[in-house]
Design a protein around this motif. Structure first.
Motif, mmCIF file in Angstrom:
data_model
loop_
_atom_site.group_PDB
_atom_site.id
_atom_site.type_symbol
_atom_site.label_atom_id
_atom_site.label_comp_id
_atom_site.label_asym_id
_atom_site.label_seq_id
_atom_site.Cartn_x
_atom_site.Cartn_y
_atom_site.Cartn_z
ATOM 1 N N ARG A 64 -73.720 -49.025 20.937
ATOM 2 C CA ARG A 64 -72.369 -49.188 20.385
ATOM 3 C C ARG A 64 -71.736 -47.845 20.012
ATOM 4 O O ARG A 64 -70.575 -47.594 20.314
ATOM 5 N N GLU A 65 -72.505 -46.986 19.350
ATOM 6 C CA GLU A 65 -71.960 -45.698 18.890
ATOM 7 C C GLU A 65 -71.622 -44.793 20.073
ATOM 8 O O GLU A 65 -70.588 -44.122 20.068
ATOM 9 N N GLU A 66 -72.479 -44.781 21.087
ATOM 10 C CA GLU A 66 -72.190 -43.971 22.264
ATOM 11 C C GLU A 66 -70.931 -44.472 22.969
ATOM 12 O O GLU A 66 -70.076 -43.679 23.377
ATOM 13 N N ALA A 67 -70.812 -45.781 23.092
ATOM 14 C CA ALA A 67 -69.615 -46.362 23.726
ATOM 15 C C ALA A 67 -68.373 -46.000 22.924
ATOM 16 O O ALA A 67 -67.337 -45.622 23.489
ATOM 17 N N LEU A 73 -64.882 -53.171 20.448
ATOM 18 C CA LEU A 73 -64.831 -52.030 19.532
ATOM 19 C C LEU A 73 -63.426 -51.783 18.979
ATOM 20 O O LEU A 73 -63.270 -51.395 17.817
ATOM 21 N N PHE A 74 -62.427 -51.972 19.837
ATOM 22 C CA PHE A 74 -61.035 -51.718 19.463
ATOM 23 C C PHE A 74 -60.208 -52.909 19.947
ATOM 24 O O PHE A 74 -59.857 -52.978 21.123
ATOM 25 N N LYS A 79 -54.767 -51.710 21.581
ATOM 26 C CA LYS A 79 -54.473 -50.300 21.845
ATOM 27 C C LYS A 79 -54.151 -49.583 20.535
ATOM 28 O O LYS A 79 -54.569 -48.436 20.339
ATOM 29 N N ALA A 80 -53.459 -50.244 19.644
ATOM 30 C CA ALA A 80 -53.130 -49.624 18.355
ATOM 31 C C ALA A 80 -54.392 -49.276 17.573
ATOM 32 O O ALA A 80 -54.452 -48.223 16.929
ATOM 33 N N HIS A 81 -55.398 -50.131 17.620
ATOM 34 C CA HIS A 81 -56.663 -49.827 16.947
ATOM 35 C C HIS A 81 -57.311 -48.577 17.557
ATOM 36 O O HIS A 81 -57.840 -47.740 16.834
ATOM 37 N N LEU A 82 -57.272 -48.479 18.883
ATOM 38 C CA LEU A 82 -57.851 -47.321 19.562
ATOM 39 C C LEU A 82 -57.067 -46.051 19.237
ATOM 40 O O LEU A 82 -57.653 -45.007 18.935
ATOM 41 N N VAL A 83 -55.756 -46.123 19.264
ATOM 42 C CA VAL A 83 -54.922 -44.954 18.960
ATOM 43 C C VAL A 83 -55.176 -44.486 17.529
ATOM 44 O O VAL A 83 -55.367 -43.287 17.279
#
Length: 186
Positions: free
Chosen positions: A3-6, A45-46, A49-53
């Protein structure tokens, strides 16, 4: 891949793509492809898109502030006084502006693209600017009004970021000169 690497791969891909081309210009599929992570994992994980940004901006903030702080601490010890340490901020900005991949401030760019339209992104941008101001207040601690001094220095630094991205040239040096005037008058 755990998970952390991804997560790290996705954040790295997002930063590279969003910073170089803009948030709206890059889709989630492109981030996924660049990171080599499945779309299902990306959305686990996100969730958007707003979570990723917002996550990319927060990760960038930590590195940005660490680089600035290391430059100031290494080049101007505390005994040099607040004026020297505040002016060192502009010396660091000049080095940052000269980097080959410099495309302006990622936070100003994100605000320009999204503004206050998304609470997650707006919160990440505001948090960065507040943390930058708090850092400057700490550098100005021995000034008669550290908050006012820091806010003036921040305004000059932010203006230099915008000017350098749009016009290039010696924006950091000009802002440093203005900061010298501000510090002498305070």
């Amino acid at each position: 891949m755990d998970r952390e690497e991804a997560r790290e791969r996705l954040l790295g891909a997002a930063e590279t793509l969003y910073y170089s081309r803009g948030i709206h210009a890059v889709g989630m599929d492109e981030v996924r492809d660049r990171a080599g992570v499945s779309l299902a994992r990306l959305y686990r994980l996100f969730p958007s898109k707003a979570h990723l940004v917002a996550a990319y901006l927060r990760a960038r903030d930590e590195r940005w502030r660490a680089r600035l702080s290391a430059f100031v601490e290494d080049g101007t010890p505390e005994r040099a006084g607040s004026s020297a340490r505040l002016l060192a901020v502009f010396d660091w900005l000049a080095e940052w502006f000269a980097e080959p991949d410099y495309r302006g401030c990622a936070f100003i760019n994100a605000w320009g693209e999204i503004g206050g339209a998304d609470d997650l992104v707006a919160s990440a941008v505001r948090e960065h600017k507040e943390l930058f101001r708090a850092y400057l207040v700490g550098l100005a601690a021995d000034r008669p009004d550290p908050v006012a001094t820091a806010e003036q220095i921040q305004t000059l630094a932010e203006g230099a970021m915008v000017t350098s991205a749009i016009l290039g040239g010696p924006a950091a040096a000009r802002a440093r000169s203005a900061a010298e005037t501000v510090l002498a008058a305070a």
